[in-house]
Write a protein that holds these residues in place. Sequence first.
Motif, short mmCIF file in Angstrom:
data_model
loop_
_atom_site.label_atom_id
_atom_site.label_comp_id
_atom_site.label_asym_id
_atom_site.label_seq_id
_atom_site.Cartn_x
_atom_site.Cartn_y
_atom_site.Cartn_z
N GLU A 238 0.83 -1.21 0.00
CA GLU A 238 0.00 0.00 0.00
C GLU A 238 0.86 1.25 0.00
O GLU A 238 0.58 2.20 -0.75
CB GLU A 238 -0.91 -0.03 1.23
N GLU A 239 1.93 1.27 0.79
CA GLU A 239 2.76 2.47 0.89
C GLU A 239 3.50 2.74 -0.42
O GLU A 239 3.74 3.90 -0.78
CB GLU A 239 3.76 2.33 2.05
N VAL A 240 3.84 1.70 -1.14
CA VAL A 240 4.49 1.88 -2.44
C VAL A 240 3.54 2.59 -3.40
O VAL A 240 3.92 3.51 -4.12
CB VAL A 240 4.93 0.52 -3.02
N GLN A 241 2.28 2.16 -3.40
CA GLN A 241 1.29 2.78 -4.30
C GLN A 241 1.07 4.24 -3.94
O GLN A 241 1.03 5.11 -4.81
CB GLN A 241 -0.02 2.01 -4.23
N LEU A 242 0.92 4.54 -2.65
CA LEU A 242 0.68 5.92 -2.24
C LEU A 242 1.88 6.79 -2.53
O LEU A 242 1.75 7.97 -2.90
CB LEU A 242 0.32 5.96 -0.76
N SER A 243 3.08 6.23 -2.37
CA SER A 243 4.30 6.99 -2.64
C SER A 243 4.38 7.37 -4.12
O SER A 243 4.79 8.49 -4.46
CB SER A 243 5.52 6.17 -2.23
N ILE A 244 3.99 6.46 -4.99
CA ILE A 244 4.00 6.75 -6.43
C ILE A 244 3.06 7.90 -6.73
O ILE A 244 3.40 8.84 -7.47
CB ILE A 244 3.60 5.50 -7.23
N LEU A 245 1.86 7.87 -6.16
CA LEU A 245 0.89 8.93 -6.41
C LEU A 245 1.39 10.27 -5.90
O LEU A 245 1.21 11.31 -6.56
CB LEU A 245 -0.45 8.58 -5.77
N ARG A 246 2.06 10.27 -4.74
CA ARG A 246 2.58 11.53 -4.21
C ARG A 246 3.69 12.08 -5.10
O ARG A 246 3.78 13.29 -5.33
CB ARG A 246 3.08 11.32 -2.78
N ARG A 247 4.58 11.20 -5.61
CA ARG A 247 5.67 11.66 -6.46
C ARG A 247 5.14 12.21 -7.79
O ARG A 247 5.78 13.05 -8.43
CB ARG A 247 6.66 10.52 -6.73
N LEU A 248 3.98 11.73 -8.20
CA LEU A 248 3.35 12.27 -9.41
C LEU A 248 2.71 13.63 -9.17
O LEU A 248 2.22 14.27 -10.11
CB LEU A 248 2.28 11.30 -9.93
N GLY A 249 2.70 14.09 -7.91
CA GLY A 249 2.11 15.39 -7.59
C GLY A 249 0.71 15.32 -7.06
O GLY A 249 0.06 16.35 -6.90
#
Length: 790
Positions: A427-438
Amino acid sequence: MKVPFTWLKSYLPELESPEVLEERLAGLGLETDRMEKVFQIPGGVVYARVLEVTPLGLTETHPIPGTRLKRLVLDAGRVVEVVSGAENARAGIGVALALPGTEVRGLRIGERTIQGVVSHGMALSPKELGVGEYGGGLLEFPPDALPPGTPLAEAWPEEVVLDIEVTPNRPDALGILGLAFDLHALGYGLVLPEVRLETENVPLPFGLRVEDPKGAPHFTLSYAFGLRVGPSPIWLQRILFACGMRPISNVVDVTNYVMLERAQPMHAFDLRYIGEGILVRRARPGERLTTLDGMERELHPEDLVIAGYQGERSFPLGLAGVMGGAESEVREDTEAIALEVAQFDPVSIRKTARRQALRTEASYRFERGVDPMGQVPAARRALSLLQALAGARVAERILEEGTPREPEPIPFRPQYANRLLGTQYPEEVQLSILRRLGCRVEGEGPYRVTPPSRRLDLKLEEDLVEEIARIQGYESIPLDLPAFFPAPDNRGVERPYQRERRLRELLSGLGFQEVYTYSFMDPEEAPLFRLPPPPWRLKNPLSPEKAALRTHLFPGLLRLLQENLALDRPPKALLFEVGKVFGKEGAWVREETHLAGLLFGNGLGLPHGDRLSGYPLLKGLLEALLDRLGLDLRVEAHPYPFLHPGVSGKVRVAGEEKGFLGQVHPEILAALELPPVFLFELVLPLPEKPFRFQDPSRYPLALRDLAVVVPEATPYGEVEALLRQAAGPYLESLQLFDLYQGPPLREGEKSLAFHLRFRHPERTLKDEEVEETMVRLLAALRTRGWDIRG
């Protein structure tokens, strides 16, 4: 979109190499069409400052009439004289000077004497230097760009440019920063450009009115004054040339640079020509506008225009989102501008660009959509560069019409993403990707994810799931096939496609070659092909020749044959096409699938030679096709306006009227300058004959031959029908094997000779039974008035 590697690397310092960048972009769904090295500037090209410019003539005060040549005195670390015919050669600018002995694009520069003046080298245009396509003037630089005599390659090094294919759903990727944000999501550190802007609290000398908020949902207007218009610095010109754009001046170049950086087009208006302010409205009937390309254009009432106004009067200044007008463009003496940065309706811009046949870098981006909240940041970025490069003073206030809204939050469930992708991403990997996308991630499951406003393609939870897969890497998705059970409603949906595929296979086996033509036709050509006018015309056709939906396939086949005969002279051709045609049914479009075939030339190298050709050959091939489908063919004489009056027939397949067969009308052939051509066209689907297995008969055949003498005008089908009817139930087949005309037959008669095959399904036929059948056949023929050839 052209992407200079060094420019992108200035935002992503950790980028390894152009080759690695190409691989990373491909993984993100942004394919590189090509990668090339540009700007190989020879070492003998140096920076020089123009000190003096005088017309070249017998004396400096009495130039030769009509000459355009000038003597340039340059400071290239030493004083150098050259001769140039460039219109923009003037004192105070910097130029690229090729010294004697330098080889530039295959041309070796030497010293030449021109009208008594020794030219010690050559001042270069962008085309001559090999950095751009413009060859109408010198490459201009600021007078203090470099110390005179500095090799230009030191400030203009070689560049690698990647030409990226950007899909229509990713308008943000049409800006360098959009690509940088994507690569940042892969883990690269991101360094955003710093915007240093000093503003002044001064009143604005113009107003802003938007009459059409639907066409311009967000419009901003900024004020910059005290400008010094001149050439752009070398670094900016280098970027623009690498992106395929020609530098104009520091003010115009800044607007183009920010457009390429942020995928946000903008335009600068010379303040002297806008009247009291800017008005955004639709064009008035009869209005005309001369655009920056020098063309005077008649405006359409649906075109969105940027207009200036003076009291109640308004006048167009530019086509909104497409191109500005020549009257209000930035000039060398411009000192103040109104800077437009706006969001326009993509559909409106697309229609205007197509109507005016005018495609620009700006319209290309506006048609796909721009960041609805990106106008003010883009304006501030441009103003800061104008301040740094043109000495601009900037007003603090920005006029703004329309209130952009932040994107709506999207519910997101990491477990749903894993179920949809068949993965086990934490789950944290997915949320981290979304945050890095802005994205802004809120809540604790289901999460509320607000995408950045630049990402117009993120609307649904599935869009976020796709982003997870894209950034994490499609190669990390397991290759296990999911269980798939088709819904009952989907059973059999592929049957029409299978039947069309079977037709294509059979036709190819018979020697036909499949072709594809456009689904459009030229409505003005309908009389040429002796067809009624097409009922459906396109509002925005690709070209006048494709302005209507086609009603038949055969005109496209004839045009294709004409084009190929113009290129080559093939002795024969056998073509077919399966495609859609369009008719009218009340107020609705009637869509049908047709099969058309075309025969040109004598014979096809068949085993029996070239005796069979033209209409009999094409009819035989069509019969062979239908026979393989278990269907029978009948052709009845019928006049079609586009077929030869004597070789024109209606095609019936299994008793159903399905199309036509014959020779193309001589008037059409003469207009297209074609030799005789034969064709057929059938409406699909063809009737289906239920498949039934039947054991081969164990009983022998009874064979008889019969030659029937009939009048020459008697159709073959009429003779065949009478024979089948009179022969009775034991006639298994009959086959025409000879057609004869001549002595001892009378003039106007012909003989049709048939093989007749009789068989009883349950026993052996007796000779007496066969003879009784033949007697019955002869009686039927004589009753009809026909005779038997002995």
